[in-house]
Motif scaffolding. Structure first.
Motif, mmCIF file in Angstrom:
data_model
loop_
_atom_site.group_PDB
_atom_site.id
_atom_site.type_symbol
_atom_site.label_atom_id
_atom_site.label_comp_id
_atom_site.label_asym_id
_atom_site.label_seq_id
_atom_site.Cartn_x
_atom_site.Cartn_y
_atom_site.Cartn_z
ATOM 1 N N HIS A 171 0.473 -1.558 0.187
ATOM 2 C CA HIS A 171 0.068 0.062 -0.426
ATOM 3 C C HIS A 171 0.515 1.585 0.266
ATOM 4 O O HIS A 171 1.845 1.252 0.754
ATOM 5 N N GLY A 197 0.125 5.103 0.593
ATOM 6 C CA GLY A 197 -1.522 5.691 1.138
ATOM 7 C C GLY A 197 -1.488 5.355 2.510
ATOM 8 O O GLY A 197 -0.541 5.283 3.764
ATOM 9 N N SER A 198 -2.544 6.616 3.204
ATOM 10 C CA SER A 198 -3.128 6.186 4.574
ATOM 11 C C SER A 198 -4.728 6.029 3.831
ATOM 12 O O SER A 198 -5.138 6.675 3.694
ATOM 13 N N LEU A 199 -4.654 5.123 4.843
ATOM 14 C CA LEU A 199 -6.557 4.682 5.476
ATOM 15 C C LEU A 199 -6.871 5.432 6.708
ATOM 16 O O LEU A 199 -5.948 5.457 7.955
ATOM 17 N N THR A 229 -2.901 -0.563 6.797
ATOM 18 C CA THR A 229 -2.784 -1.703 5.916
ATOM 19 C C THR A 229 -3.250 -3.027 5.880
ATOM 20 O O THR A 229 -3.564 -3.913 5.041
ATOM 21 N N GLY A 238 -6.737 -3.347 5.945
ATOM 22 C CA GLY A 238 -6.884 -3.249 4.050
ATOM 23 C C GLY A 238 -6.974 -4.471 3.877
ATOM 24 O O GLY A 238 -7.896 -4.997 2.843
ATOM 25 N N PHE A 265 -4.955 5.224 -1.383
ATOM 26 C CA PHE A 265 -4.475 4.207 -1.500
ATOM 27 C C PHE A 265 -4.326 4.009 -3.360
ATOM 28 O O PHE A 265 -5.089 4.467 -3.880
ATOM 29 N N PHE A 267 -2.597 0.171 -4.249
ATOM 30 C CA PHE A 267 -2.540 -1.433 -3.964
ATOM 31 C C PHE A 267 -2.642 -1.913 -4.340
ATOM 32 O O PHE A 267 -2.606 -1.735 -5.126
ATOM 33 N N ARG A 316 -6.767 1.579 -7.085
ATOM 34 C CA ARG A 316 -6.080 3.160 -6.965
ATOM 35 C C ARG A 316 -7.568 3.697 -6.644
ATOM 36 O O ARG A 316 -8.339 3.494 -6.700
ATOM 37 N N ASP A 317 -7.387 4.754 -5.176
ATOM 38 C CA ASP A 317 -8.750 5.223 -4.557
ATOM 39 C C ASP A 317 -9.493 6.198 -5.951
ATOM 40 O O ASP A 317 -8.426 6.893 -6.569
#
Lengths: 228, 296
Positions: free
Chosen positions: B173, B175-177, B200, B203, B232, B234, B246-247
């Motif tokens: 990953h 990014g950050s959730l 992650t 996720g 993200f 991923f 991808r988000d």
């Protein structure tokens, strides 16, 4: 005279120092950069007339802050190509990644492939011609200049737009807040014709639609609160 | 910021070079993540056997006599391959759950398990991590790797990527959730437990739980767009291939390349520069909120 710099033997910083000195010398020399291998910040900060051809894909921030120089990338460009460009011409033979031409003040950014999200975000006078498609949130808060797209535009085109003019030949997935389709007047067709010629684009001005600001978000208006 | 790389081979003749190619890609992404690095590599597996990758901070004492002791507990002696701080245990599939419980009780960290997947990850510069594990010498059909610049949890071995939450499944990953604590509680209610505080891993657990409930890999990846909040890119590995999503905002970079020989993923084009035939490859940026996957 053409000078070739090979990045397998010349470090990035030396390449940029050489190019920046050549630009300042105002001699309009020609440079070829071999084996860029996706390096960051290539040919950035060129402050004078110079012709640079980069033989392959580049990484982040290629040709940033360009002034008067002509930079061609024979490949794809990473995020932020020609960011804050002042004048000159930047040509991308392949695709450009996100925020191409962001905050650009002038000059022409000519993208032969597609540009991804946020193309021309906060543009301030630059002209951008994209021969393919552009991604979502393009021309967000764009203030001045022209964005010409021969293909399709993604979601939220021209969100919170100021006075930049957007011309799209294909479909627009959705318009952003305060961006509307506008009448194509003769002066717009003339501008478009000039830009298409400069970019070597195979398209007719009459095939495009024009989008611009509805100018309803300039000042706070309680009746438009749901648009903020 | 983090760096992600992935390589999926279409032809068998490149298999012995997979580790070598992935290692170069991983080291090039050091600028994006110098904290720690990891790789999941999908190689050969024996019929009916499972490979369990474990880690210990004190490998000499932890792995000494492990085969005999675990063998006595299970009634069948595993094959043990020690690789620096990691060990890969090969044993009959039917004994996997029992073995994992025994290994965890003994204080070993489970990195992952599966018929073909092995996971190696540690704190340190990617070049040092790669050298410790001899990643260059590893062969296989596909693999994914990650260089970490930590944001959501501490710089530890367990916080490094890839995360595996089911057999032969793993996730890296960039990014950050932002809803990982809420999602962790939701998953825990369903009995899906995570081992770390890391976003992650949640996720990864989300994708594994969807697949366990009957979703395809594609459907599980589609689900991340709806159910996970945050940024993200991923890349997920499975026994047969890998997937990318991808988000919708897509501010985390991603680039892909495809030739007749391979499909490659990286955070930046730089990671592709040494791949064979890259000059003629089709290179493109994956679209936001769009699922891509390749399977053999």
């Amino acid at each position: 005279m053409t000078t070739t710099l090979d990045m397998t033997s010349t470090p990035l910083r030396d390449v940029n120092v050489t190019l920046q000195a050549a630009a300042r010398a105002q001699a309009n020399e020609t440079y070829v950069i071999a084996n860029p291998r996706g390096a960051h910040a290539m040919a950035c900060g060129l402050d004078g007339p110079l012709s640079v051809t980069i033989k392959g894909p580049t990484g982040y921030y290629c040709a940033g802050m360009n002034k008067e120089a002509s930079v061609t990338v024979e490949g794809s460009a990473g995020p932020g190509v020609a960011e804050n460009m002042m004048s000159g011409v930047v040509t991308i033979e392949g695709d450009a990644s996100q925020y191409a031409g962001a905050t650009g003040h002038g000059g022409l950014l000519n993208i032969k492939g597609n540009a991804s999200s946020r193309c021309g975000i906060s543009m301030k006078g630059i002209d951008i011609v994209v021969h393919g498609n552009i991604g979502h949130m393009s021309a967000f808060m764009a203030q001045k200049g022209n964005l010409v797209v021969l293909g399709d535009a993604g979601d939220a085109l021209g969100d919170s737009l100021y006075e930049a003019r957007l011309f799209v030949r294909g479909s627009v997935k959705s318009l952003g807040a305060d961006c509307i389709e506008k009448e194509m007047r003769p002066e717009h067709l003339e501008t478009l014709k000039t830009l298409l010629e400069q970019a070597g684009a195979d398209a007719k001005p009459e095939e495009f639609k024009r989008y611009g600001s509805a100018r309803k978000l300039y000042n706070f208006n309680i009746d438009h609160a749901d648009e903020y | 910021m983090c760096g992600i790389v992935g390589l999926f081979l279409k032809k068998d003749d490149l298999r012995p070079k997979l580790g070598d190619m992935l290692t170069d890609m991983l080291i090039t992404m050091t600028d994006r993540g110098p904290d720690s690095a990891g790789i999941a590599i999908y190689g050969d597996g024996a019929e009916g056997a499972v490979k369990i990758t474990v880690q210990s901070d004190a490998p000499q004492s932890a792995f000494a006599g492990l085969d005999a002791e675990l063998g006595a507990a299970l009634g069948v002696t595993p094959e043990v391959k020690v690789v620096d701080t990691h060990a890969v245990l090969t044993l009959p599939e039917a004994k996997a759950a029992e073995a994992i419980a025994w290994l965890e009780a003994r204080g070993l960290r489970i990195m992952g398990s599966g018929a073909s997947m092995e996971i190696y990850k540690e704190v340190g510069l990617p070049k040092d991590v790669a050298a410790r594990f001899g990643l260059r010498e590893m062969g296989g059909s596909h693999g994914i790797g990650h260089t970490r610049m930590a944001t959501e949890s501490a710089v530890t071995t367990l916080g490094a990527h890839p995360f595996s939450t089911a057999d032969d499944q793993c996730l890296v990953h960039n990014g950050s959730l932002s809803n990982h604590n809420q999602m962790r509680r939701k998953l825990a209610k369903k009995g899906v437990m995570t081992r770390s505080e890391n976003d992650t891993e949640v996720g990864a657990a989300y994708i594994s739980s969807r697949i366990a409930e009957g979703a395809s890999l594609g459907e599980a990846l589609e689900g991340t767009i709806e159910d996970l909040d945050g940024f993200f890119t991923f890349v997920t590995g499975t026994k047969n291939g890998f997937g990318v999503v991808r988000d919708p905002i897509a501010c985390k970079p991603a680039v892909m390349a495809e030739t007749d020989d391979y499909v490659a993923f990286a955070s930046e084009y730089r990671a592709f520069a040494d791949l064979p035939g890259i000059e003629a490859a089709r290179v493109w940026e994956p679209e936001p909120a769009t699922v891509y996957f390749w399977e053999r």
